[in-house]
Design an enzyme around this catalytic site. Sequence first.
Site, PDB file in Angstrom:
ATOM      1  N   SER A  83       0.900  -1.229   0.049  1.00  0.00           N
ATOM      2  CA  SER A  83       0.123  -0.029  -0.007  1.00  0.00           C
ATOM      3  C   SER A  83       0.914   1.067  -0.040  1.00  0.00           C
ATOM      4  O   SER A  83       2.181   1.220  -0.051  1.00  0.00           O
ATOM      5  CB  SER A  83      -0.805   0.132   1.315  1.00  0.00           C
ATOM      6  N   LYS A 119      -2.394   9.084  -9.578  1.00  0.00           N
ATOM      7  CA  LYS A 119      -2.753   7.959  -8.932  1.00  0.00           C
ATOM      8  C   LYS A 119      -4.145   7.647  -9.450  1.00  0.00           C
ATOM      9  O   LYS A 119      -5.107   8.522  -8.983  1.00  0.00           O
ATOM     10  CB  LYS A 119      -2.698   8.145  -7.473  1.00  0.00           C
ATOM     11  N   LYS A 309      -2.377  12.920  -1.930  1.00  0.00           N
ATOM     12  CA  LYS A 309      -3.983  12.822  -2.063  1.00  0.00           C
ATOM     13  C   LYS A 309      -4.537  14.216  -2.365  1.00  0.00           C
ATOM     14  O   LYS A 309      -4.217  15.244  -1.902  1.00  0.00           O
ATOM     15  CB  LYS A 309      -4.698  12.200  -1.153  1.00  0.00           C
TER      16      LYS A 309
HETATM   17  S1  IVH Z   1       2.808   1.988  -6.962  1.00  0.00           S
HETATM   18  C1  IVH Z   1       4.493   0.135  -3.775  1.00  0.00           C
HETATM   19  N1  IVH Z   1       2.127   3.577  -8.725  1.00  0.00           N
HETATM   20  O1  IVH Z   1      -2.348   3.074  -5.331  1.00  0.00           O
HETATM   21  C2  IVH Z   1       3.837   0.964  -4.410  1.00  0.00           C
HETATM   22  N2  IVH Z   1       0.334   2.758  -7.309  1.00  0.00           N
HETATM   23  O2  IVH Z   1      -2.282   2.623  -2.258  1.00  0.00           O
HETATM   24  C3  IVH Z   1       2.338   0.734  -4.509  1.00  0.00           C
HETATM   25  N3  IVH Z   1      -1.942   3.208  -7.508  1.00  0.00           N
HETATM   26  O3  IVH Z   1      -2.671  -0.208  -4.668  1.00  0.00           O
HETATM   27  C4  IVH Z   1       1.865   0.832  -6.048  1.00  0.00           C
HETATM   28  N4  IVH Z   1      -1.375   4.609  -9.300  1.00  0.00           N
HETATM   29  O4  IVH Z   1      -3.902   0.649  -6.870  1.00  0.00           O
HETATM   30  C5  IVH Z   1       1.674   2.681  -7.587  1.00  0.00           C
HETATM   31  N5  IVH Z   1       1.314   5.153 -10.448  1.00  0.00           N
HETATM   32  C6  IVH Z   1       1.078   4.587  -9.530  1.00  0.00           C
HETATM   33  C7  IVH Z   1      -0.471   4.123  -8.952  1.00  0.00           C
HETATM   34  C8  IVH Z   1      -0.750   3.356  -7.870  1.00  0.00           C
HETATM   35  C9  IVH Z   1      -2.390   3.990  -8.584  1.00  0.00           C
HETATM   36  C10 IVH Z   1      -2.736   2.640  -6.759  1.00  0.00           C
HETATM   37  C11 IVH Z   1      -2.512   1.336  -6.718  1.00  0.00           C
HETATM   38  C12 IVH Z   1      -2.184   0.729  -5.245  1.00  0.00           C
HETATM   39  C13 IVH Z   1      -2.512   2.203  -4.229  1.00  0.00           C
HETATM   40  C14 IVH Z   1      -1.581   2.444  -3.098  1.00  0.00           C
END
Ligand code: IVH
Length: 676
Positions: A83, A119, A309
């Site tokens: 997460s 994100k 966020k």
């Molecule tokens: S990296 C260890 N990159 O955000 C890094 N996550 O709370 C975790 N998400 O479950 C993932 N865009 O669903 C990463 N460019 C992005 C992202 C991303 C959306 C979401 C993903 C993850 C959540 C983390």
Amino acid sequence: MKKKKIEKEYNEKIKKLVKFNKFYYEHNNPLIDDRDYDNFKKDILDLENKYSYLKNRNSPSLIVGFKPSKNFKKVSHKVPMLSLANAFDKEDLVNFEKKIMNYLNQKIPFEIEYSAEPKIDGISASLSYKDGNLVTGLSRGDGKEGEDITQNLKTIDDIPHSILSKDFPEEIDIRGEIFIQNNDFKKLINKFANPRNAASGSLRQKNPLETKKIPLKFIAYTFGFEKGMKISKQSDFLIKLKEWGFKTNPLNKTLKGIQNLMKNYKEIENKRGSLDFDIDGIVYKINDFKLQKRLGNVANAPRWAVAHKFSANNGVSKIENIEIQIGRTGALTPVAKIKPINIGGVTVSNATLHNEEEIIRKDIRIGDTVLIERAGDVIPHVISVDLKLRDTKSKKFIFPLDCPSCGSKTIKEYNSLTKKQDAVRRCTSDGFECEKISIEKIKHFVSKEAFNIDGLGKKIVENFWKLNLIRLPQDIFKLDYTKVENLDGWGKQSVSNLKYSINLKKTITFEKFIFALGIRHIGLENAKLISKNLVSIKNFVSLSKTKKFDDLINIDGIGDTQINSIKNFFSNKTNLKMLNDLSRLVKVKDAVLLKDDGLLSNKSFMFTGKLTGISRAEAKSLIEDNSGSIVSNVSKKLDYLVVGEKPTKRKIDLANDLKIKILSQSEWLKMLNETS
Ligand code: IVH
């Protein structure tokens, strides 16, 4: 005793969190909005940090997502799907960077490079490839174990089934987000509450043919387990993803410095509404994989990444009353007085209901529980009513047919352009006969774009009106200051300040004067056009005598609607008296016709930093009055960069690179004096 109480509070919170998670991850039906969820989770983490005896196996620091559903086979992720920690403001980002610096304990100071990635608010998935072939596709599940949804994922066009590129690793889990575009979501009439739920729901269909019916998209952004990958930076990885045939986010950037992260955050937040997919923040990842490795993870989140966020923009509240507001042009606008709620850090207690039709269409009633949206600068408004929570005794709201302020009849005008009746109901009184309209007209008269009188805010105008100190705009310039001084909350100094700011604004440009009159359909732009055409207030006043209104049609941009409105304005005695009085009380400067042969012609200027003794707006008009132009970025097209206090270094550097002439404020003013 205290310990018991804290434990009780903590356990109750954990119980609630488990319920929130269940609804969010299992039923795709969140009970609270994301921001409240994040805050709630943070409360728990704070308690845990403070009282170490608290941690239990349901702690949010240990759980990610929710148990996989029974419909699909469970499969372990070779590398857990983590997460992200959240950041909400600049301070959080500064702390994030500080912690990293401390952890790395670097001797030589260096600037951290980040991959900044919007994100996407969808569902994450992990795709395992072996020798270039997609073998399994898993949902995130609880982060350790996911659901095998390979067949469903294979129906998504953006997911390649085999990759032939030579440099594609022998084995790799490609991870990214499954989502549905907003315009596609709109076509799915009413089945799901939002695009995220739609994506989640459709991914979990038992029958892949059902999934195929919904146009899901996939954007890749990270990897899990990997064998044989020779890449050292996230930004290079993103480039490779594209080469291998995956979609990546076009708004991804590589950035350094918190200042630039903030700038990018704001730019993307402004674009947010116009994007075709929902994003809820920006993820910052340290770009260098070696550094990522050194930093490692804490609990269930990496130390090298954070999610910045965006503020959530809606909330649920109850309508306590519906009031009718009357605007400057007589429009009756229904406003819901709601139980105050905090939306994205702002307390909202009013929400516009727009007009009568909107109330009927959404069947909005006093006492209803409603979803309120407040996004950007838009006035908060009601999105929908929760009918399940409606009181059985609630009655429909009856929209008044007479003006609640003056009792005049109200009408819905016929719009000859749209060939329809307006949705807005208006008071038919002659403006100043209606108390509410008069007050709004005076507020407009003193507003920023009009006479711009500091110290005469909305509340003061209302109060002065009530006390009979002002009834018409011109009364402002005849104010009885001795009476004001005796009012509650006023004293010698505040009255002297008010007098000063009123006197200061006794000279006004012709265009602002026309705008200040508040003639319907004559906004700033139209006022500008008319002022250029008529040049002086004398010509404007004589419009009524010469009856040459129709000549105004020759002005490019002015049409019948505006002319009729001006005729209407001049047919009213109070308006004529106002014009007459004002032309004695204030000095209206003639319009300056711009020559294109002014001495700054063909020269472009840009400002950076704060100017002394002159506003940006005034500086801009000075340049335009001399036929110069203003540009908004440093490029080859720029001739002069004028530098004030605390300028942006980047702009100066760029100007130097492009060999653009840099002027101080005084050099620039000198240039004007010489040329004008
Ligand atoms: S990296 C260890 N990159 O955000 C890094 N996550 O709370 C975790 N998400 O479950 C993932 N865009 O669903 C990463 N460019 C992005 C992202 C991303 C959306 C979401 C993903 C993850 C959540 C983390």
